[in-house]
Motif scaffolding. Structure first.
Motif, PDB file in Angstrom:
ATOM      1  N   LEU A  52      49.283  38.403  44.856  1.00  0.00           N
ATOM      2  CA  LEU A  52      48.181  39.336  44.598  1.00  0.00           C
ATOM      3  C   LEU A  52      48.626  40.552  43.803  1.00  0.00           C
ATOM      4  CD1 LEU A  52      46.340  39.299  48.014  1.00  0.00           C
ATOM      5  CD2 LEU A  52      45.673  38.157  45.898  1.00  0.00           C
ATOM      6  N   MET A  53      49.926  40.658  43.557  1.00  0.00           N
ATOM      7  CA  MET A  53      50.413  41.795  42.789  1.00  0.00           C
ATOM      8  C   MET A  53      50.431  41.491  41.291  1.00  0.00           C
ATOM      9  SD  MET A  53      53.343  42.865  45.504  1.00  0.00           S
ATOM     10  CE  MET A  53      53.558  44.564  45.024  1.00  0.00           C
ATOM     11  N   GLN A  54      50.177  40.234  40.944  1.00  0.00           N
ATOM     12  CA  GLN A  54      50.109  39.828  39.538  1.00  0.00           C
ATOM     13  C   GLN A  54      48.712  40.131  38.993  1.00  0.00           C
ATOM     14  OE1 GLN A  54      51.338  39.517  36.573  1.00  0.00           O
ATOM     15  NE2 GLN A  54      52.970  38.096  37.281  1.00  0.00           N
ATOM     16  N   TYR A  55      48.546  40.063  37.661  1.00  0.00           N
ATOM     17  CA  TYR A  55      47.210  40.148  37.076  1.00  0.00           C
ATOM     18  C   TYR A  55      46.311  39.068  37.676  1.00  0.00           C
ATOM     19  CZ  TYR A  55      48.689  43.400  33.402  1.00  0.00           C
ATOM     20  OH  TYR A  55      49.142  44.501  32.725  1.00  0.00           O
TER      21      TYR A  55
ATOM     22  N   PHE B  41      58.290  41.983  41.799  1.00  0.00           N
ATOM     23  CA  PHE B  41      57.367  42.891  42.464  1.00  0.00           C
ATOM     24  C   PHE B  41      57.989  43.447  43.738  1.00  0.00           C
ATOM     25  CE2 PHE B  41      53.711  40.249  40.514  1.00  0.00           C
ATOM     26  CZ  PHE B  41      53.850  40.931  39.325  1.00  0.00           C
ATOM     27  N   PRO B 222      50.928  44.720  38.426  1.00  0.00           N
ATOM     28  CA  PRO B 222      49.601  44.872  37.832  1.00  0.00           C
ATOM     29  C   PRO B 222      48.457  44.815  38.850  1.00  0.00           C
ATOM     30  CG  PRO B 222      50.842  43.069  36.792  1.00  0.00           C
ATOM     31  CD  PRO B 222      51.545  43.431  38.054  1.00  0.00           C
ATOM     32  N   GLY B 223      48.658  44.111  39.971  1.00  0.00           N
ATOM     33  CA  GLY B 223      47.551  43.823  40.883  1.00  0.00           C
ATOM     34  C   GLY B 223      46.948  45.060  41.530  1.00  0.00           C
TER      35      GLY B 223
END
Lengths: 382, 382
Positions: A52-55, B41, B222-223
């Protein structure tokens, strides 16, 4: 000198922003903003999934969109996960809708009074604002032909009103008859303290294009900035591209937190407790108003939502903005009514009071003190 | 038929969105998006402070703005916490800037090629786009008088270039001479793999109004959708009101998480490790390109950032979009170069490849397979 876009001439300095700036002042009692009671916020401990931390997708997480679609279907709206866009708060839906539909001179119908930050965005994009009184316009009134109709039919901001079934049908028929895009803003619907009609008008239109939006700010918490819209299939691809152009996609960590909260076993108990607390706060607020304000103002008890709307008893309407400096000096913040009118009328004789945010003691002190200030002002006028 | 605002005619369907839709497909190797390596991340366990769940300030949290201001001062930019606005990702800064400055016909200077989602927003607001080559325009070239100049001087997207000091000075002088608003987008500056000039051009202007923006998406993740802008005092009140009208304020939980991460003792170690990892990935990518692409393409090794920019060796430029269906069918995603040009030229003969997101094995397979597809296409043409 920088040459600004001409739309900036329509950019009002928001009175809410100016008031929010001072409400953090120690000792300030705020009856101004539409803030929930902070004691009702859920406990949040978030272990963030790396994925969920990715685009992510511009339309938002699939599981949350599906949950929302199910909820919308239960309200009578024809929606599925692919009709839904997750927003960075429902204010963003106003921005996206304005970009899609409003250019200088576009006729946009708004309740009078209505949500001031919607007026702000519509004006920024150059709308020609048409005030309407939902109880008065006739079906197919040809003198009233907006491209877009904005409505908050359930516990309206600022009046706290709820529209009955006939009024909702009338608005739906009007939009159908004139091909007006119906834009229904429904952030307060879960905050219902009496049995009343809450069926979305978007569930009643037959041919008119529609955009329906709501928020998790009032039911869960505002700080996560999460809302959503659903819309007619013909508008969806445009709104999705505009969402992407605005901020790529909404915060995924917040989306996961909201998904987890709405699926937790105590979600419905949470909503019931919230309504019970707010109903009690409303009733107590009404009793205090009766005690302190009955000779100088009139109001209806709101069946839901966050606000009392007071109409001051004066021979001529007064500009309630002129009372704000004295109130703020006495550490009481309220919202003058003028900002909720499209014409920013010079004197509305109305004020909006929030009954959910402040604690009981502050509310009593705030109402008593505000009544004293206003009574003095009114006496000075007469 | 709904009457849409005329700006919607300028709304391109974004090729990135269409590619992002398919990169989740199992087995897809993505060299397309500007995605960080998910393995970098940070671990995030967030215990959310109740206070942060309430509505907050439109400009963002004071502590994070102060940290950013200190960082900007260290880069030579005259900023303090009151020059900073926290954004819901730096894409939002493009939207706010466009609203402030662009109306139909406003001349906006853009690098050719440049970030496609900036082009998308500028076009949406009706900009007349003027391509510029930073190495060619003269100081006070009167034929070149944009209202706004958009630049990504450090590891430019898509070319990966970094501007030398003289070029930066030239752009600053040009903006000063013509009163052009300088809009500097600087999301990649921390991803530096060689010693090079990275001083912001906004630190070099004397009289020109400026807007500087960056992001936490490339350094943290990014998220969370968090970026920021800082700007000249004359522009700040407008941008702040536009921020409020866009989404009230950015997610406070994300702001607290970012504040905690940038203040953690291992923040600088984290940045160094990230750069080391990406430098190794870049060098390996370059070796693979040399092995598979040297006869069919040219490129410069980027001193930082996320991308290789390949110019195909062909007698006539080819439309690289036409290669995408075969590449996607073979489970390889890349970005055709055409979308990065303001005129959406029919044939650019260029492609952008991301070297940070995919793992080593996928990168090798992806490059090999893509070279094979492209070589076949080029042979078919000749």
């Amino acid at each position: 000198m920088v040459s600004l876009a001409s739309r900036i001439q329509g950019l009002d300095s928001s009175p809410i922003r100016n008031i929010l700036k001072v409400i953090d002042r120690p000792g300030m009692i705020s009856l101004a903003g539409g803030l929930p009671d902070s004691h009702c916020f859920p406990d949040l401990h978030i272990d963030v999934d790396t994925q969920l931390m990715q685009y992510g997708a511009s339309e938002g997480e699939e599981n949350l969109r599906q949950w929302i679609a199910n909820d919308l279907v239960a309200r009578g709206i024809l929606a599925d996960a692919n009709s839904v866009i997750i927003l960075s708060g429902s204010q963003q839906g106003i921005d996206l809708t304005a970009k899609l539909l409003i250019e200088p001179g576009t006729p946009v119908a708004v309740e009078s009074p209505t949500y001031l930050a919607a007026l702000q965005v519509f004006k920024l994009f150059g709308a020609q604002l048409l005030d309407y009184d939902s109880s008065q316009f006739r079906h197919s009134d040809e003198s009233f032909a907006p491209a877009l109709l904005y409505t908050i039919p359930t516990f309206q901001n600022p009046t706290g009103k709820v529209y009955d079934s006939a009024t909702r049908q009338q608005i739906a028929r009007q939009c159908d008859a004139q091909g007006t895009v119906l834009f229904e803003d429904d952030p307060y619907r879960e905050l219902s303290y009496e049995p009343c009609e809450r069926k979305p008008i978007c569930a009643m239109v037959k041919s008119a294009p529609w955009i329906y939006q709501s928020s998790f700010s009032k039911t869960l918490c505002p700080g996560l900035r999460l809302g959503y819209l659903a819309c007619s299939a013909s508008l969806y691809p445009y709104l999705l591209q505009l969402k992407q152009a605005a901020d790529l996609h909404s915060n995924r960590v917040a989306q996961a937190a909201v998904y987890s909260l709405v699926n937790s076993p105590d979600y419905h108990t949470r909503l019931s407790s919230l309504c019970e607390l707010y109903k009690n706060k409303r009733d107590r607020f009404d009793r205090l108003l009766n005690h302190y304000f009955s000779d100088i103002a009139q109001w209806d008890v709101p069946p839901g939502g966050l606000f009392f709307w007071l109409r001051l008893k004066t021979a001529h309407p007064v500009d309630t903005r002129t009372w704000l400096p004295d109130a703020l000096a006495a550490n009481i913040a309220f919202m003058p009514g003028e900002s909720f009118y499209s014409d920013a009328r010079p004197a509305s004789g109305t004020i909006r009071l929030n009954f959910t945010y402040a604690n009981n003691e502050d509310i009593e002190n705030g109402i008593a003190c505000l009544a004293q200030i206003i009574r003095k002002k009114l006496n000075a006028c007469s």
